[in-house]
Design an enzyme around this catalytic site. Structure first.
Site, PDB file in Angstrom:
ATOM      1  N   TYR A  64       0.825  -1.211   0.000  1.00 48.70           N
ATOM      2  CA  TYR A  64       0.000   0.000   0.000  1.00 48.70           C
ATOM      3  C   TYR A  64       0.864   1.268   0.000  1.00 48.70           C
ATOM      4  CZ  TYR A  64      -3.339   3.472   1.696  1.00 48.70           C
ATOM      5  OH  TYR A  64      -4.128   4.584   1.848  1.00 48.70           O
ATOM      6  N   ASP A  89       0.851   7.358  10.104  1.00 49.61           N
ATOM      7  CA  ASP A  89       1.780   6.300  10.518  1.00 49.61           C
ATOM      8  C   ASP A  89       3.180   6.555   9.956  1.00 49.61           C
ATOM      9  OD1 ASP A  89      -0.291   4.932   8.247  1.00 49.61           O
ATOM     10  OD2 ASP A  89       1.836   4.999   7.741  1.00 49.61           O
ATOM     11  N   ASP A 140      -7.259  19.277  10.661  1.00 44.86           N
ATOM     12  CA  ASP A 140      -8.215  18.803   9.663  1.00 44.86           C
ATOM     13  C   ASP A 140      -7.768  19.224   8.260  1.00 44.86           C
ATOM     14  OD1 ASP A 140     -11.858  18.845   9.505  1.00 44.86           O
ATOM     15  OD2 ASP A 140     -10.336  18.272   8.029  1.00 44.86           O
ATOM     16  N   ALA A 141      -7.599  18.238   7.382  1.00 44.66           N
ATOM     17  CA  ALA A 141      -7.121  18.520   6.024  1.00 44.66           C
ATOM     18  C   ALA A 141      -8.110  19.379   5.238  1.00 44.66           C
ATOM     19  CB  ALA A 141      -6.867  17.205   5.302  1.00 44.66           C
ATOM     20  N   ASP A 159      -3.867   9.591   1.877  1.00 43.78           N
ATOM     21  CA  ASP A 159      -3.694   8.291   2.516  1.00 43.78           C
ATOM     22  C   ASP A 159      -4.680   8.226   3.677  1.00 43.78           C
ATOM     23  OD1 ASP A 159      -1.079   6.920   4.670  1.00 43.78           O
ATOM     24  OD2 ASP A 159      -2.884   6.021   3.784  1.00 43.78           O
TER      25      ASP A 159
END
Ligand code: JFQ
Length: 292
Positions: A64, A89, A140-141, A159
């Site tokens: 991924y 991550d 927050d994107a 992602d």
């Protein structure tokens, strides 16, 4: 509990469940946004779970993270400025940092607990945060992209987790419009795009929105990830109006970058053949999501 099998079922995949044998629970807390769980599995290494959905395992995260990063970045000649939405991550950052042409990486992750947990339990992924080109924004994107300068980015990589919970708004048209505005002409977006076996309606909706929003190319690619539901995950590749982007034949092949860095971990999944093959689609999908 240890020794037990945990069953991952979810309204995103009704009527089925995926199971993994637990060796040891390592972390289980509620963040401001979701439940964060880490456990040692019997056969997939450590596993990160958010709100009962497997996000990654040490054994198959390479498929991924490598595909979502290199499908876009190897499709443009010399990516310099990149934005990651989500990706707390650090795995996608680890992959982007392989590209020596990249000068600046912004990452906008809403949940700080995911970052802290990854640094503690997944050092091989969180290593991505150590690259000096990385600029971390916890928030927050939706807000981040609303304020992003026009045409700032060569590439945006979304992602995200599934569009249930914190990532819900990341599949809606307004969000894609802010991404198109933040990309330069001929810039590229790579968006996580669910499973061809389970989510053709959602994929169709995303493709329709992207066809209206991105005036360049819109292509669907996919990869095998055994611990995701139905064992596959899709990627939506879009380019803005401007220099044509041929997603299928990488203009900036990763092989010319490899070996540059002796001590960097080798690629485990992505290569230029896998890149091109990823865009080969089954007959049912081409029909169902009106892809050429
Ligand atoms: N950065 C880890 C992967 C996040 N994306 C995944 C896509 C598939 C989903 N069912 C779970 C999260």
């Amino acid at each position: 509990k240890s020794g037990e099998v945990v069953y991952f079922n979810n309204p995103m995949w009704p009527g089925e469940a995926h199971s993994i044998k637990v060796e040891k629970i390592l972390y289980k807390e509620k963040s401001e946004y979701q439940e964060v769980l880490v456990f040692e599995s019997l056969t997939y290494g450590k596993v990160l779970v958010l709100d009962g959905i497997v996000q990654l395992t040490e054994k198959d995260e390479c498929a991924y993270q490598e595909m979502i990063a290199h499908l876009p970045l190897c499709s443009i000649p010399s990516p310099k400025t990149v934005l990651v939405v989500g990706g707390g991550d650090g795995g996608v950052l680890r992959e982007i940092s392989r590209h020596s042409s990249v000068e600046h990486i912004d990452i906008c992750e809403i949940d700080k607990m995911v970052i802290d947990v990854s640094k503690k339990f997944f050092p091989d992924l969180a290593v991505g945060f150590e690259d000096p080109r990385v600029h971390l924004h916890v928030g927050d994107a939706i807000e981040f992209l609303r304020c992003a300068p026009e045409g700032k980015y060569d590439a945006v990589i979304v992602d995200s987790s599934d569009p249930v919970g914190p990532a819900q708004e990341l599949v809606e048209k307004p969000f894609f419009e802010t991404i198109a505005k933040a990309l330069r002409p001929g810039g590229v977006l790579c968006n996580m795009a669910e499973s061809m076996w389970l989510h053709t309606h959602l994929i169709q909706d995303m493709i329709s929105i992207c066809r209206e929003t991105f005036k360049g190319s819109v292509r669907y690619a996919w990869a095998s990830v055994p611990t995701y539901p139905s064992g596959v995950i899709g990627f939506l590749l879009c380019s803005t109006e401007g220099p044509h982007v041929d997603f299928v034949n990488p203009i900036n092949p990763i092989e010319k970058l490899e070996g540059a860095d002796k001590h960097r971990r080798k690629l485990r999944f992505y290569n230029s053949e896998m890149h091109s093959a990823a865009f080969a689609l089954p007959a049912f999908l081409k029909r169902e999501v009106s892809l050429l």
